[in-house]
Design a protein around this motif. Structure first.
Motif, PDB file in Angstrom:
ATOM      1  N   MET A  26       0.811  -1.211   0.000  1.00  0.00           N
ATOM      2  CA  MET A  26       0.000   0.000   0.000  1.00  0.00           C
ATOM      3  C   MET A  26       0.851   1.271   0.000  1.00  0.00           C
ATOM      4  O   MET A  26       0.347   2.359  -0.237  1.00  0.00           O
ATOM      5  CB  MET A  26      -0.917   0.013   1.225  1.00  0.00           C
ATOM      6  CG  MET A  26      -1.886  -1.143   1.292  1.00  0.00           C
ATOM      7  SD  MET A  26      -3.157  -1.088   0.031  1.00  0.00           S
ATOM      8  CE  MET A  26      -4.178   0.222   0.664  1.00  0.00           C
ATOM      9  N   ALA A  27       2.138   1.134   0.240  1.00  0.00           N
ATOM     10  CA  ALA A  27       3.004   2.299   0.440  1.00  0.00           C
ATOM     11  C   ALA A  27       3.174   3.152  -0.809  1.00  0.00           C
ATOM     12  O   ALA A  27       3.412   4.344  -0.708  1.00  0.00           O
ATOM     13  CB  ALA A  27       4.367   1.852   0.955  1.00  0.00           C
ATOM     14  N   SER A  28       3.054   2.584  -1.964  1.00  0.00           N
ATOM     15  CA  SER A  28       3.378   3.325  -3.187  1.00  0.00           C
ATOM     16  C   SER A  28       2.202   3.424  -4.154  1.00  0.00           C
ATOM     17  O   SER A  28       2.373   3.329  -5.359  1.00  0.00           O
ATOM     18  CB  SER A  28       4.556   2.655  -3.889  1.00  0.00           C
ATOM     19  OG  SER A  28       4.204   1.323  -4.232  1.00  0.00           O
ATOM     20  N   ASN A  34      -6.372   7.680  -1.142  1.00  0.00           N
ATOM     21  CA  ASN A  34      -7.632   8.052  -0.497  1.00  0.00           C
ATOM     22  C   ASN A  34      -8.766   7.106  -0.865  1.00  0.00           C
ATOM     23  O   ASN A  34      -9.547   6.698  -0.002  1.00  0.00           O
ATOM     24  CB  ASN A  34      -8.015   9.498  -0.831  1.00  0.00           C
ATOM     25  CG  ASN A  34      -7.095  10.495  -0.156  1.00  0.00           C
ATOM     26  OD1 ASN A  34      -6.561  10.241   0.923  1.00  0.00           O
ATOM     27  ND2 ASN A  34      -6.909  11.640  -0.791  1.00  0.00           N
ATOM     28  N   GLU A  35      -8.851   6.755  -2.132  1.00  0.00           N
ATOM     29  CA  GLU A  35      -9.910   5.840  -2.560  1.00  0.00           C
ATOM     30  C   GLU A  35      -9.716   4.447  -1.961  1.00  0.00           C
ATOM     31  O   GLU A  35     -10.674   3.811  -1.528  1.00  0.00           O
ATOM     32  CB  GLU A  35      -9.966   5.747  -4.088  1.00  0.00           C
ATOM     33  CG  GLU A  35     -10.521   6.990  -4.755  1.00  0.00           C
ATOM     34  CD  GLU A  35      -9.468   8.047  -5.029  1.00  0.00           C
ATOM     35  OE1 GLU A  35      -8.278   7.829  -4.692  1.00  0.00           O
ATOM     36  OE2 GLU A  35      -9.829   9.106  -5.585  1.00  0.00           O
ATOM     37  N   LEU A  36      -8.482   3.974  -1.926  1.00  0.00           N
ATOM     38  CA  LEU A  36      -8.217   2.662  -1.315  1.00  0.00           C
ATOM     39  C   LEU A  36      -8.546   2.671   0.168  1.00  0.00           C
ATOM     40  O   LEU A  36      -9.057   1.679   0.701  1.00  0.00           O
ATOM     41  CB  LEU A  36      -6.768   2.251  -1.549  1.00  0.00           C
ATOM     42  CG  LEU A  36      -6.463   1.793  -2.973  1.00  0.00           C
ATOM     43  CD1 LEU A  36      -4.968   1.755  -3.203  1.00  0.00           C
ATOM     44  CD2 LEU A  36      -7.091   0.441  -3.253  1.00  0.00           C
ATOM     45  N   ILE A 129      -2.667   1.650 -10.954  1.00  0.00           N
ATOM     46  CA  ILE A 129      -1.813   2.634 -10.303  1.00  0.00           C
ATOM     47  C   ILE A 129      -1.025   3.357 -11.391  1.00  0.00           C
ATOM     48  O   ILE A 129      -0.389   2.713 -12.241  1.00  0.00           O
ATOM     49  CB  ILE A 129      -0.846   1.962  -9.300  1.00  0.00           C
ATOM     50  CG1 ILE A 129      -1.615   1.147  -8.262  1.00  0.00           C
ATOM     51  CG2 ILE A 129       0.062   2.993  -8.655  1.00  0.00           C
ATOM     52  CD1 ILE A 129      -2.554   1.933  -7.403  1.00  0.00           C
ATOM     53  N   LYS A 130      -1.060   4.660 -11.343  1.00  0.00           N
ATOM     54  CA  LYS A 130      -0.283   5.451 -12.307  1.00  0.00           C
ATOM     55  C   LYS A 130       1.185   5.420 -11.907  1.00  0.00           C
ATOM     56  O   LYS A 130       1.531   5.698 -10.777  1.00  0.00           O
ATOM     57  CB  LYS A 130      -0.781   6.892 -12.332  1.00  0.00           C
ATOM     58  CG  LYS A 130      -2.180   7.024 -12.856  1.00  0.00           C
ATOM     59  CD  LYS A 130      -2.641   8.464 -12.815  1.00  0.00           C
ATOM     60  CE  LYS A 130      -4.096   8.535 -13.246  1.00  0.00           C
ATOM     61  NZ  LYS A 130      -4.650   9.854 -13.033  1.00  0.00           N
TER      62      LYS A 130
END
Length: 132
Positions: A26-28, A34-36, A129-130
């Motif tokens: 989850m760190a990157s 926010n959505e996660l 993820i961008k």
């Protein structure tokens, strides 16, 4: 991949949410954080408060383009994807309670899937993820 195991006990919900959100994967996640956060909170609260499950197992899988969270529980079979979306044409005060959280999960994630297999509810969410 991280695998987490919890007992879905009332009062432990914040600890469960925080443990998931602190996983290495989850760190990157950048702009998706926010959505996660909202999605994890919604799904954990639903299992703890409504499923009557003995456990909640969460798998977190991260690659360079996406993050996948898979929630397993032994609770009452329930496919949240079959829940009708909230009717936003009805004034807020007159709407039924519930349903907005699952609506947000479906809006915030790029893919959401459900299956009931081996006596488990398995809800899988994926967010692209961008990368910079």
């Amino acid at each position: 991949m991280t695998r987490l195991h919890f007992q879905p006990i009332q009062g432990k919900t914040p600890d469960i949410i925080n443990t998931i959100l602190q996983a290495e994967e989850m760190a990157s996640v950048g702009d998706a954080w926010n959505e996660l956060n909202v999605v994890v909170e919604e799904l954990v609260v639903n299992v703890v408060n409504y499923s009557h499950s003995d456990y909640l197992d969460v798998e977190i899988i991260r690659d360079e383009k996406s993050i996948v969270l898979r929630f397993h529980d032994s609770g009452v079979p329930f496919n949240p994807l079959k829940k009708d979306p909230p009717d936003f044409s009805i004034p807020f005060e007159e709407r039924e309670i519930g349903g907005l959280g699952i609506f947000m999960v479906k809006e915030y994630m790029d893919e959401v899937g459900y299956e009931h297999a081996g006596g488990e509810n398995i809800l899988t969410v994926m967010r692209k993820i961008k990368t910079k």
